[in-house]
Design a protein around this motif. Structure first.
Motif, PDB file in Angstrom:
ATOM      1  N   ALA A  59       0.830  -1.208   0.000  1.00 41.24           N
ATOM      2  CA  ALA A  59       0.000   0.000   0.000  1.00 41.24           C
ATOM      3  C   ALA A  59       0.863   1.257   0.000  1.00 41.24           C
ATOM      4  O   ALA A  59       0.444   2.308  -0.468  1.00 41.24           O
ATOM      5  N   SER A  60       2.087   1.151   0.516  1.00 41.20           N
ATOM      6  CA  SER A  60       3.032   2.270   0.467  1.00 41.20           C
ATOM      7  C   SER A  60       4.397   1.696   0.119  1.00 41.20           C
ATOM      8  O   SER A  60       4.680   0.525   0.361  1.00 41.20           O
ATOM      9  N   LEU A  61       5.228   2.550  -0.461  1.00 40.94           N
ATOM     10  CA  LEU A  61       6.547   2.094  -0.884  1.00 40.94           C
ATOM     11  C   LEU A  61       7.515   3.264  -0.736  1.00 40.94           C
ATOM     12  O   LEU A  61       7.236   4.368  -1.229  1.00 40.94           O
ATOM     13  N   SER A  62       8.611   3.026  -0.048  1.00 41.11           N
ATOM     14  CA  SER A  62       9.645   4.055   0.158  1.00 41.11           C
ATOM     15  C   SER A  62       9.077   5.364   0.691  1.00 41.11           C
ATOM     16  O   SER A  62       9.461   6.445   0.260  1.00 41.11           O
ATOM     17  N   GLY A  63       8.094   5.267   1.581  1.00 38.76           N
ATOM     18  CA  GLY A  63       7.497   6.457   2.174  1.00 38.76           C
ATOM     19  C   GLY A  63       6.430   7.112   1.318  1.00 38.76           C
ATOM     20  O   GLY A  63       5.881   8.140   1.700  1.00 38.76           O
ATOM     21  N   LEU A  64       6.135   6.568   0.161  1.00 37.40           N
ATOM     22  CA  LEU A  64       5.102   7.101  -0.721  1.00 37.40           C
ATOM     23  C   LEU A  64       3.794   6.386  -0.424  1.00 37.40           C
ATOM     24  O   LEU A  64       3.721   5.160  -0.483  1.00 37.40           O
ATOM     25  N   THR A  65       2.764   7.149  -0.074  1.00 35.87           N
ATOM     26  CA  THR A  65       1.544   6.526   0.461  1.00 35.87           C
ATOM     27  C   THR A  65       0.300   6.699  -0.406  1.00 35.87           C
ATOM     28  O   THR A  65      -0.714   6.090  -0.134  1.00 35.87           O
ATOM     29  N   ARG A  66       0.360   7.540  -1.424  1.00 36.91           N
ATOM     30  CA  ARG A  66      -0.814   7.729  -2.287  1.00 36.91           C
ATOM     31  C   ARG A  66      -0.694   6.749  -3.446  1.00 36.91           C
ATOM     32  O   ARG A  66       0.205   6.844  -4.271  1.00 36.91           O
ATOM     33  N   LEU A  67      -1.609   5.804  -3.523  1.00 41.02           N
ATOM     34  CA  LEU A  67      -1.516   4.684  -4.462  1.00 41.02           C
ATOM     35  C   LEU A  67      -2.571   4.784  -5.550  1.00 41.02           C
ATOM     36  O   LEU A  67      -3.733   5.076  -5.274  1.00 41.02           O
ATOM     37  N   GLU A  68      -2.162   4.550  -6.800  1.00 39.24           N
ATOM     38  CA  GLU A  68      -3.074   4.459  -7.938  1.00 39.24           C
ATOM     39  C   GLU A  68      -2.822   3.127  -8.632  1.00 39.24           C
ATOM     40  O   GLU A  68      -1.684   2.827  -9.010  1.00 39.24           O
ATOM     41  N   VAL A  69      -3.875   2.339  -8.819  1.00 33.83           N
ATOM     42  CA  VAL A  69      -3.772   1.067  -9.524  1.00 33.83           C
ATOM     43  C   VAL A  69      -4.689   1.152 -10.733  1.00 33.83           C
ATOM     44  O   VAL A  69      -5.866   1.488 -10.607  1.00 33.83           O
ATOM     45  N   THR A  70      -4.142   0.851 -11.913  1.00 33.51           N
ATOM     46  CA  THR A  70      -4.875   1.002 -13.154  1.00 33.51           C
ATOM     47  C   THR A  70      -4.734  -0.251 -14.004  1.00 33.51           C
ATOM     48  O   THR A  70      -3.626  -0.781 -14.149  1.00 33.51           O
ATOM     49  N   LEU A  71      -5.855  -0.714 -14.558  1.00 35.02           N
ATOM     50  CA  LEU A  71      -5.813  -1.755 -15.576  1.00 35.02           C
ATOM     51  C   LEU A  71      -5.587  -1.027 -16.895  1.00 35.02           C
ATOM     52  O   LEU A  71      -6.386  -0.178 -17.284  1.00 35.02           O
TER      53      LEU A  71
END
Length: 141
Positions: A59-71
């Motif tokens: 859900a977060s990566l390297s302190g980045l917390t705003r996630l967008e998942v796109t097909l």
């Protein structure tokens, strides 16, 4: 101080403000971080229904917390390059710091589906991280 000198002084201040604004935007991120180490974070499972998949990823990566998942859908290009021609935002839920979701990769003539993921910072000026799954070629068969 004459009116002309005041005008010149004001112009200097406006010029300085303009320079500071340009310098501030020069530090903005132009290309998100990406690579195989990020692509491996995207786990996709084929479900029992036709063209149905599920995914899990941090859900977060390297302190980045705003996630967008796109097909996303792309034509088959040389060297595994993907150029999104159609994109559909996907919903997900977060459980134990993992984003979990499901989707249907409906066939589209001449296009192959894949997941495109972006982790963004909460505030501007910092780079995001991009990850992409492998093509889901079996979805078009």
């Amino acid at each position: 101080m004459t009116v002309f000198e005041q005008f010149i002084q004001a112009m200097k201040w406006f010029a300085m403000l303009g320079i500071f604004a340009c310098v501030n935007t020069a530090n903005a991120c132009m290309i998100p971080e990406h690579g195989a180490q990020y692509d491996r974070q995207v786990k996709i499972s084929k479900e029992t229904g036709k063209h149905e998949y599920s995914f899990t990823l941090p859900a977060s990566l390297s302190g980045l917390t705003r996630l967008e998942v796109t097909l996303a859908y792309t034509r088959k290009l040389e060297g595994g390059f993907k150029l999104s021609e159609v994109s559909i935002p996907l919903d997900y839920t977060v459980t134990d710091d993992m984003a979990v979701g499901a989707f249907v990769a409906a066939p589209k003539t001449g296009l192959m589906p894949y997941l495109h993921v972006m982790w963004w910072p909460d505030r501007g000026g910092l780079c995001g991280i991009r990850a992409q799954s492998e093509l889901l070629s079996s979805a078009n068969s």
